[in-house]
Design a protein around this motif. Structure first.
Motif, PDB file in Angstrom:
ATOM      1  N   SER A 174       0.842  -1.201   0.000  1.00 16.29           N
ATOM      2  CA  SER A 174       0.000   0.000   0.000  1.00 16.29           C
ATOM      3  C   SER A 174       0.871   1.241   0.000  1.00 16.29           C
ATOM      4  CB  SER A 174      -0.935   0.015   1.216  1.00 16.29           C
ATOM      5  OG  SER A 174      -0.181   0.136   2.416  1.00 16.29           O
ATOM      6  N   VAL A 175       0.243   2.377  -0.290  1.00 16.33           N
ATOM      7  CA  VAL A 175       0.949   3.651  -0.276  1.00 16.33           C
ATOM      8  C   VAL A 175       1.420   3.986   1.130  1.00 16.33           C
ATOM      9  CG1 VAL A 175       0.670   6.128  -0.649  1.00 16.33           C
ATOM     10  CG2 VAL A 175      -0.288   4.512  -2.301  1.00 16.33           C
ATOM     11  N   GLU A 176       0.590   3.686   2.140  1.00 14.54           N
ATOM     12  CA  GLU A 176       0.937   4.007   3.525  1.00 14.54           C
ATOM     13  C   GLU A 176       2.194   3.282   3.973  1.00 14.54           C
ATOM     14  OE1 GLU A 176      -2.028   3.154   2.460  1.00 14.54           O
ATOM     15  OE2 GLU A 176      -3.042   5.104   2.627  1.00 14.54           O
ATOM     16  N   GLU A 177       2.360   2.017   3.545  1.00 17.80           N
ATOM     17  CA  GLU A 177       3.549   1.267   3.932  1.00 17.80           C
ATOM     18  C   GLU A 177       4.811   1.894   3.340  1.00 17.80           C
ATOM     19  OE1 GLU A 177       3.073  -2.793   2.935  1.00 17.80           O
ATOM     20  OE2 GLU A 177       1.484  -3.165   4.411  1.00 17.80           O
ATOM     21  N   ILE A 178       4.718   2.382   2.130  1.00 12.59           N
ATOM     22  CA  ILE A 178       5.882   3.036   1.520  1.00 12.59           C
ATOM     23  C   ILE A 178       6.181   4.346   2.241  1.00 12.59           C
ATOM     24  CG2 ILE A 178       6.814   4.028  -0.616  1.00 12.59           C
ATOM     25  CD1 ILE A 178       5.089   2.082  -2.174  1.00 12.59           C
ATOM     26  N   GLU A 179       5.150   5.094   2.563  1.00 18.40           N
ATOM     27  CA  GLU A 179       5.359   6.377   3.245  1.00 18.40           C
ATOM     28  C   GLU A 179       6.011   6.196   4.615  1.00 18.40           C
ATOM     29  OE1 GLU A 179       1.684   9.062   1.428  1.00 18.40           O
ATOM     30  OE2 GLU A 179       1.405   7.947   3.306  1.00 18.40           O
ATOM     31  N   ASN A 180       5.786   5.063   5.265  1.00 15.43           N
ATOM     32  CA  ASN A 180       6.302   4.839   6.612  1.00 15.43           C
ATOM     33  C   ASN A 180       7.694   4.217   6.633  1.00 15.43           C
ATOM     34  OD1 ASN A 180       3.961   5.880   7.807  1.00 15.43           O
ATOM     35  ND2 ASN A 180       2.934   3.880   7.727  1.00 15.43           N
ATOM     36  N   ILE A 181       8.294   4.009   5.482  1.00 17.31           N
ATOM     37  CA  ILE A 181       9.641   3.422   5.460  1.00 17.31           C
ATOM     38  C   ILE A 181      10.641   4.426   6.057  1.00 17.31           C
ATOM     39  CG2 ILE A 181      11.513   2.676   3.948  1.00 17.31           C
ATOM     40  CD1 ILE A 181       9.433   1.588   2.033  1.00 17.31           C
ATOM     41  N   PRO A 182      11.407   4.024   7.067  1.00 17.45           N
ATOM     42  CA  PRO A 182      12.378   4.952   7.674  1.00 17.45           C
ATOM     43  C   PRO A 182      13.626   5.110   6.812  1.00 17.45           C
ATOM     44  CG  PRO A 182      12.467   2.831   8.766  1.00 17.45           C
ATOM     45  CD  PRO A 182      11.357   2.727   7.778  1.00 17.45           C
ATOM     46  N   LEU A 183      14.157   6.312   6.774  1.00 16.26           N
ATOM     47  CA  LEU A 183      15.371   6.598   6.015  1.00 16.26           C
ATOM     48  C   LEU A 183      16.574   6.806   6.930  1.00 16.26           C
ATOM     49  CD1 LEU A 183      13.850   9.080   3.390  1.00 16.26           C
ATOM     50  CD2 LEU A 183      14.393   6.670   3.061  1.00 16.26           C
ATOM     51  N   LYS A 184      16.398   7.558   8.000  1.00 14.96           N
ATOM     52  CA  LYS A 184      17.469   7.811   8.964  1.00 14.96           C
ATOM     53  C   LYS A 184      16.844   8.342  10.251  1.00 14.96           C
ATOM     54  CE  LYS A 184      20.107  11.369   8.469  1.00 14.96           C
ATOM     55  NZ  LYS A 184      21.026  12.391   7.961  1.00 14.96           N
ATOM     56  N   THR A 185      17.667   8.564  11.243  1.00 10.12           N
ATOM     57  CA  THR A 185      17.201   9.105  12.513  1.00 10.12           C
ATOM     58  C   THR A 185      17.936  10.407  12.808  1.00 10.12           C
ATOM     59  OG1 THR A 185      16.758   6.891  13.364  1.00 10.12           O
ATOM     60  CG2 THR A 185      16.924   8.673  14.974  1.00 10.12           C
ATOM     61  N   VAL A 186      17.168  11.460  13.109  1.00  7.64           N
ATOM     62  CA  VAL A 186      17.738  12.772  13.424  1.00  7.64           C
ATOM     63  C   VAL A 186      17.266  13.157  14.831  1.00  7.64           C
ATOM     64  CG1 VAL A 186      17.875  15.199  12.774  1.00  7.64           C
ATOM     65  CG2 VAL A 186      17.745  13.436  11.001  1.00  7.64           C
ATOM     66  N   ASN A 187      18.216  13.197  15.769  1.00  6.70           N
ATOM     67  CA  ASN A 187      17.892  13.537  17.164  1.00  6.70           C
ATOM     68  C   ASN A 187      16.803  12.625  17.727  1.00  6.70           C
ATOM     69  OD1 ASN A 187      19.764  15.666  17.126  1.00  6.70           O
ATOM     70  ND2 ASN A 187      18.209  17.096  16.329  1.00  6.70           N
ATOM     71  N   THR A 188      16.989  11.350  17.526  1.00  4.53           N
ATOM     72  CA  THR A 188      16.077  10.288  17.999  1.00  4.53           C
ATOM     73  C   THR A 188      14.720  10.308  17.314  1.00  4.53           C
ATOM     74  OG1 THR A 188      15.111  11.545  19.833  1.00  4.53           O
ATOM     75  CG2 THR A 188      17.183  10.368  20.280  1.00  4.53           C
ATOM     76  N   VAL A 189      14.574  11.123  16.278  1.00  2.00           N
ATOM     77  CA  VAL A 189      13.314  11.188  15.547  1.00  2.00           C
ATOM     78  C   VAL A 189      13.526  10.539  14.169  1.00  2.00           C
ATOM     79  CG1 VAL A 189      11.539  12.672  14.562  1.00  2.00           C
ATOM     80  CG2 VAL A 189      12.616  13.280  16.742  1.00  2.00           C
ATOM     81  N   PRO A 190      12.785   9.475  13.841  1.00  2.00           N
ATOM     82  CA  PRO A 190      12.968   8.824  12.533  1.00  2.00           C
ATOM     83  C   PRO A 190      12.434   9.693  11.394  1.00  2.00           C
ATOM     84  CG  PRO A 190      11.128   7.837  13.699  1.00  2.00           C
ATOM     85  CD  PRO A 190      11.769   8.786  14.672  1.00  2.00           C
ATOM     86  N   VAL A 191      13.215   9.716  10.308  1.00  2.00           N
ATOM     87  CA  VAL A 191      12.809  10.425   9.092  1.00  2.00           C
ATOM     88  C   VAL A 191      12.332   9.377   8.087  1.00  2.00           C
ATOM     89  CG1 VAL A 191      13.518  11.924   7.203  1.00  2.00           C
ATOM     90  CG2 VAL A 191      14.475  12.255   9.512  1.00  2.00           C
ATOM     91  N   SER A 192      11.072   9.460   7.712  1.00  2.00           N
ATOM     92  CA  SER A 192      10.485   8.489   6.779  1.00  2.00           C
ATOM     93  C   SER A 192      10.320   9.111   5.400  1.00  2.00           C
ATOM     94  CB  SER A 192       9.140   7.991   7.310  1.00  2.00           C
ATOM     95  OG  SER A 192       8.246   9.074   7.450  1.00  2.00           O
ATOM     96  N   ILE A 193       9.891   8.282   4.475  1.00  2.00           N
ATOM     97  CA  ILE A 193       9.735   8.744   3.094  1.00  2.00           C
ATOM     98  C   ILE A 193       8.663   9.829   2.999  1.00  2.00           C
ATOM     99  CG2 ILE A 193       8.898   8.019   0.811  1.00  2.00           C
ATOM    100  CD1 ILE A 193      10.463   5.505   1.059  1.00  2.00           C
ATOM    101  N   ARG A 194       7.636   9.774   3.832  1.00  2.00           N
ATOM    102  CA  ARG A 194       6.587  10.790   3.773  1.00  2.00           C
ATOM    103  C   ARG A 194       7.135  12.184   4.094  1.00  2.00           C
ATOM    104  NH1 ARG A 194       2.088  10.065   6.023  1.00  2.00           N
ATOM    105  NH2 ARG A 194       2.199   7.849   6.577  1.00  2.00           N
ATOM    106  N   ASP A 195       8.281  12.248   4.798  1.00  2.00           N
ATOM    107  CA  ASP A 195       8.864  13.541   5.151  1.00  2.00           C
ATOM    108  C   ASP A 195       9.626  14.184   3.999  1.00  2.00           C
ATOM    109  OD1 ASP A 195       7.912  13.346   7.807  1.00  2.00           O
ATOM    110  OD2 ASP A 195       9.619  12.052   8.326  1.00  2.00           O
ATOM    111  N   VAL A 196      10.034  13.402   3.006  1.00  2.00           N
ATOM    112  CA  VAL A 196      10.851  13.952   1.913  1.00  2.00           C
ATOM    113  C   VAL A 196      10.221  13.742   0.544  1.00  2.00           C
ATOM    114  CG1 VAL A 196      12.992  13.669   3.214  1.00  2.00           C
ATOM    115  CG2 VAL A 196      12.195  11.820   1.710  1.00  2.00           C
ATOM    116  N   ALA A 197       9.063  13.045   0.476  1.00  2.00           N
ATOM    117  CA  ALA A 197       8.492  12.719  -0.839  1.00  2.00           C
ATOM    118  C   ALA A 197       6.994  12.547  -0.734  1.00  2.00           C
ATOM    119  CB  ALA A 197       9.132  11.452  -1.398  1.00  2.00           C
ATOM    120  N   THR A 198       6.366  12.512  -1.895  1.00  2.00           N
ATOM    121  CA  THR A 198       4.937  12.235  -2.027  1.00  2.00           C
ATOM    122  C   THR A 198       4.770  10.894  -2.733  1.00  2.00           C
ATOM    123  OG1 THR A 198       4.424  14.589  -2.166  1.00  2.00           O
ATOM    124  CG2 THR A 198       2.754  13.050  -2.932  1.00  2.00           C
TER     125      THR A 198
END
Length: 426
Positions: free
Chosen positions: A237-261
């Protein structure tokens, strides 16, 4: 020489009749097994090598894909010449063999050579062989008549249900799909956000690949019961792709939804398939395998289509837009009509001018025997019953008839003169 043959034939009438009957029976069998097609196959004996490398310009395709393949395939035995064509994202190499080369032997030689030539290509680029068909192998085109179903759903129905079912038909080399949209997940990156989080395009691609996978574990036994452990990680699903983690910044995970649509859409198309100006349609092309009987293949495909249609959603049906069997039937019907007309005309001509029914019968008998014998030769040389060969046979009927009339009239005339010499008072 001719007099001796005539004399020998008259002395051995039973042997002549037996030979003629044998040729007729053999010819009838040859007619039944002769392959039928409407168009003569005049294409070259070739093997097509197709390579896809999307996103690259024709010049890059030419330098890094087409040129290495062409130079390595030129050394194959029984090859006349090798042609190459490069276009955006795709490369085509045509290996032309001698006319008497077996097509499947040629495909094996090309495949062996590709095992070495593939090392010279860029990483991830894999050449494949085209279907074992010819340039006139497109025997049937069909579309899906699916009111209320969008083009993406129609293409999915064609690719994942119809195509697989029709490819199992004997004599079919490939079912080529056309039209509609091929569903895909599209990740549209925001370059500013990538820069902000210090990420690259390759980081996103690698994350998606690693998270779209399944892995097996081991067998775990507990209370005399064995459990097989595995991890299920395919993206669905689209939601599963959006939730894929890319890295962690200050203990906060950065997922695909944060950098892409992320969205579902159709693959980029280079054209559309329109039907009679009424809008786009989805369908397929039935490609016949090399050397098969076109009439039989089309019949088997239609039978299979009737079975496949039973599994369609309500309101969906096949719409055949090109069917070569119609032209085949017209060609065969034409030769049958010509044969009957020739027999009738010959009978009338002989009866009117000679007033001798036995002469008419002897001439008419020559036509089916000669035609049946011609099919024996067609099978021997691997020639199908098509427009050109059947037209040649139809034209030859006139020669056969003319020869029979001339010989009958000449024999009748000489017999009359001989009768007058032996009976001058008659």
């Amino acid at each position: 020489m001719i007099e001796k043959i005539i004399s020998l034939s008259l002395k051995n009438r039973f042997l002549v009749l037996l030979t003629a009957g044998g040729l007729l029976a053999w010819g009838v069998h040859a007619v039944r097994i002769n392959k039928i097609d409407a168009i003569p196959d005049l294409s070259e004996n070739q093997v097509i090598v197709f390579t896809e490398w999307m996103g690259r310009s024709p010049q890059i395709i030419e330098d890094q894909v087409t040129y290495p393949l062409v130079t390595n395939l030129q050394g194959l035995p029984q090859v006349k010449y090798v042609r190459g064509a490069s276009m955006f994202g795709m490369s085509f190499v045509y290996v032309i063999f001698n006319d008497n080369t077996d097509v499947y032997w040629a495909r094996e030689r090309v495949l062996e050579k590709l095992n070495y030539a593939s090392r010279l290509l860029p990483q991830g680029v894999t050449p494949t062989l085209g279907p074992d068909g010819t340039g006139v192998g497109h025997v049937l085109w069909y579309t899906l008549d699916a009111p209320g179903m969008d083009l993406g759903e129609q293409r999915a129905l064609q690719d994942w249900y119809v195509k697989f079912a029709l490819q199992n038909v004997a004599g079919v080399s490939e079912i080529a799909s056309f039209g509609g949209f091929q569903k895909q997940y599209q990740v549209t990156l925001n370059p500013n956000k990538l820069t902000y989080y210090n990420l690259s395009l390759q980081d996103v691609i690698q994350a998606v690949r690693q998270n779209n996978n399944e892995a097996g574990g081991r067998k775990f036994e507990m209370s005399d019961i064995g459990y097989i452990i595995k991890t299920s990680g395919y993206l669905q699903s689209v939601e599963e792709i959006e939730n894929i983690p890319l890295k962690t910044v200050n203990t906060v995970p950065v997922s695909i939804r944060d950098v892409a649509t992320v969205q579902t859409s159709g693959e980029t198309r280079l054209g559309i398939f329109d039907m009679n100006g009424e809008g786009e349609v989805v369908g397929g092309i039935v490609v016949m395998r090399y050397g098969e009987n076109a009439d039989e293949v089309i019949g088997h495909v239609k039978t299979k289509m009737a079975e496949v249609a039973k599994g369609f959603p309500e309101g969906v049906k096949f719409n055949i837009v090109y069917d070569r069997s119609q032209l085949i039937e017209e060609s065969v019907s034409s030769i049958k009509k010509t044969l009957v007309e020739e027999m009738v005309v010959v009978s009338l001509v002989v009866l009117i001018f000679l007033f001798h029914w036995r002469s008419a019968v002897s001439i008419i008998i020559q036509i089916p025997i000669t035609l049946a014998t011609s099919f024996i030769l067609l099978n021997a040389f691997g020639i199908t019953s098509n427009i050109m060969s059947l037209t040649g046979i139809a034209l030859a009927i006139g020669v056969i008839v003319d020869n029979g009339i001339i010989m009958a009239e000449n024999a009748y005339k000489n017999l009359s003169h001989r009768y007058e010499e032996l009976n001058p008072d008659a």
